[in-house]
Scaffold this active site. Sequence first.
Site, PDB file in Angstrom:
ATOM      1  N   GLU A 158       7.749   8.942  41.376  1.00  7.84           N
ATOM      2  CA  GLU A 158       8.022   8.441  42.733  1.00  7.84           C
ATOM      3  C   GLU A 158       8.081   6.915  42.746  1.00  7.84           C
ATOM      4  O   GLU A 158       7.535   6.260  43.635  1.00  7.84           O
ATOM      5  CB  GLU A 158       6.960   8.951  43.716  1.00  7.84           C
ATOM      6  CG  GLU A 158       7.020  10.454  43.925  1.00  7.84           C
ATOM      7  CD  GLU A 158       6.080  10.948  45.008  1.00  7.84           C
ATOM      8  OE1 GLU A 158       6.506  11.764  45.830  1.00  7.84           O
ATOM      9  OE2 GLU A 158       4.915  10.508  45.023  1.00  7.84           O
ATOM     10  N   GLU A 234       8.856  18.595  43.372  1.00 10.11           N
ATOM     11  CA  GLU A 234       7.597  18.923  44.043  1.00 10.11           C
ATOM     12  C   GLU A 234       7.941  19.630  45.346  1.00 10.11           C
ATOM     13  O   GLU A 234       8.238  18.993  46.360  1.00 10.11           O
ATOM     14  CB  GLU A 234       6.758  17.673  44.304  1.00 10.11           C
ATOM     15  CG  GLU A 234       6.227  17.017  43.043  1.00 10.11           C
ATOM     16  CD  GLU A 234       5.304  15.841  43.345  1.00 10.11           C
ATOM     17  OE1 GLU A 234       4.942  15.665  44.535  1.00 10.11           O
ATOM     18  OE2 GLU A 234       4.950  15.119  42.399  1.00 10.11           O
TER      19      GLU A 234
END
EC number: 3.2.1.23
Length: 592
Positions: A158, A234
Amino acid sequence: MPTFAIGEQDFLLDGEPHRILSGALHYFRVHPDAWADRIHKARLLGLNTIETYVAWNVHAPERGVFDTTGQRDLGRFLDLVEAEGMHAIVRPGPYICAEWDNGGFPAWLFRMPGVGVRRNEPQYMAAVTEYLQQVLPIVAERQITRGGPVIAVQIENEYGAYGDDKDYLRELVRVNRDAGIDVPLLTCDQADPEMQARGGLPELHRTVTFGSRTAERLQILRDAQPSGPLMCMEFWNGWFDHWGAHHHVTDAAASASDLDALLAAGGSVNLYMFHGGTNMGFTNGANDKGVYQPLVTSYDYDAPLAEDGTATAKYDAFREVVARYAPVPSETAAHRVPAPEVTVDRGGVTVSLDDAVARLGVVADRTWEDVPSHEDLAVPSGYVRYRTTVALEVASVLVFDEVRDRAQVFLDGVAVGIIDRSERARSLTLPATGGREAVLELLVEDQGRVNYGVRIGEAKGLIGPATLGGEKLLGWEAVGLDVDAVATADRTFQGAPPLAQGIAGPAFASWTVDLPAGRDLFLDVSGWGKGVVWVNGVNLGRYWSKGPTATMYVPGQIVTGDGDRIVVLELLGAPDERVRFVAEPRLGHTEF
């Protein structure tokens, strides 16, 4: 040898289109003797891949150390994935977030003056390269191209939510390739166009994170990456909890519907989490977006496979969805049956924290003029005891620039209050001592290092200057308390008096009892104040009356049935001397 590649529209396994059906399972959050069981239950849900982060600080508590023993044995974990006939995706960071202490960064990294994390800064990159050169060979020899299970490796994590240093990402790619990683390299970012742009490189395959609004989020990914397979790295099917709030849950049917939409669109998926596990010891992370919020010990995450490895309604619902798109074994995972209920109401002994520390001969090795931080003391986690002397004619206000994260304050051994960062507190009024000299003591707890955002790597402990009545307070003793060593040392409890009428904290208490051998247990901590629990020398983590959790998971793998030792460090007070194990977990209320 088999091959795995990125195609024009699909992942390609041996040249054929392949959908990744993955589940997140962090080896460092699960007892190693339970790894095979959890991996097997992933396959029974219909998954074909296991994804795991690698936590740098798990393997390298000090620079120059790289530990792969026991629960740190990544190679053994990946071999078990292969033995189950599944693939693996490895995400070695160096930053992982994962609601894990410091986002996976070791505390020692931030003791390097001027270090610049998550960018192409020389000190940081040297340390990162040392780490990756240790962990990547374990992964490289288990790649699918060498007959192993690993089909992909992720670069950073991320990153688009944090920075945009493309040279940093390129350097990570170089280190991975130089270490022999030849499988596809991935990135993972939220479904935000700017984050997708900042967090990627043309040579890296982008993936996205989300838990709902599938079509919208996949379109953002497709706009950022016009070709190649779509993957949600995710798929957020649950969420984490922090102390003092509610237990997060998601509706099983709604989550299953979102999963169905993702698979119907042709996407690949990694369930985050498939099985959460436990933040044992002092490994929980924290968030701070204006208010400091440490994470609880349980990482159940409302995942399909619960913290104790049992199937849930969400597991069953997801299995039905997966079966529409891929073969699912006829065997399935069992749901929870009641755990043994045990009450221990006699035989306990207790010793105050001060006496226990004295028995082990823990003393400060120097005096500090200004109040030191935990970093100054090279204490990576846990507790530090600070002491100085004061003489007060009148009540006076004690002030620190910041307290990270919670200080219990004593004057001549008598508790006078608590300074708690989560309440944004940094001061406390001390009562007058009649002008006589008194010992001021603060027991400061690092409740978990921030794992996301700009406060990653901040110093812990008392952040000075310290003032009392407006004047600088100088001349401090400070010592890190290795409570693991104290709790597990036999001499801590030798000759200790029996427990009676509760535990007056801060104090250790210990019981020895034959628990049901090999059985998972749920320790009831309701009514206790705040502290830590060990069973047979294993630090189960923290409890706190703030909730939401009111039980602690005890893995059956550590229960011997022959003289099992339970040790508690109670910081506040417990109303009686009993220890109770209950039939099921109590993770807390689920409404605001």
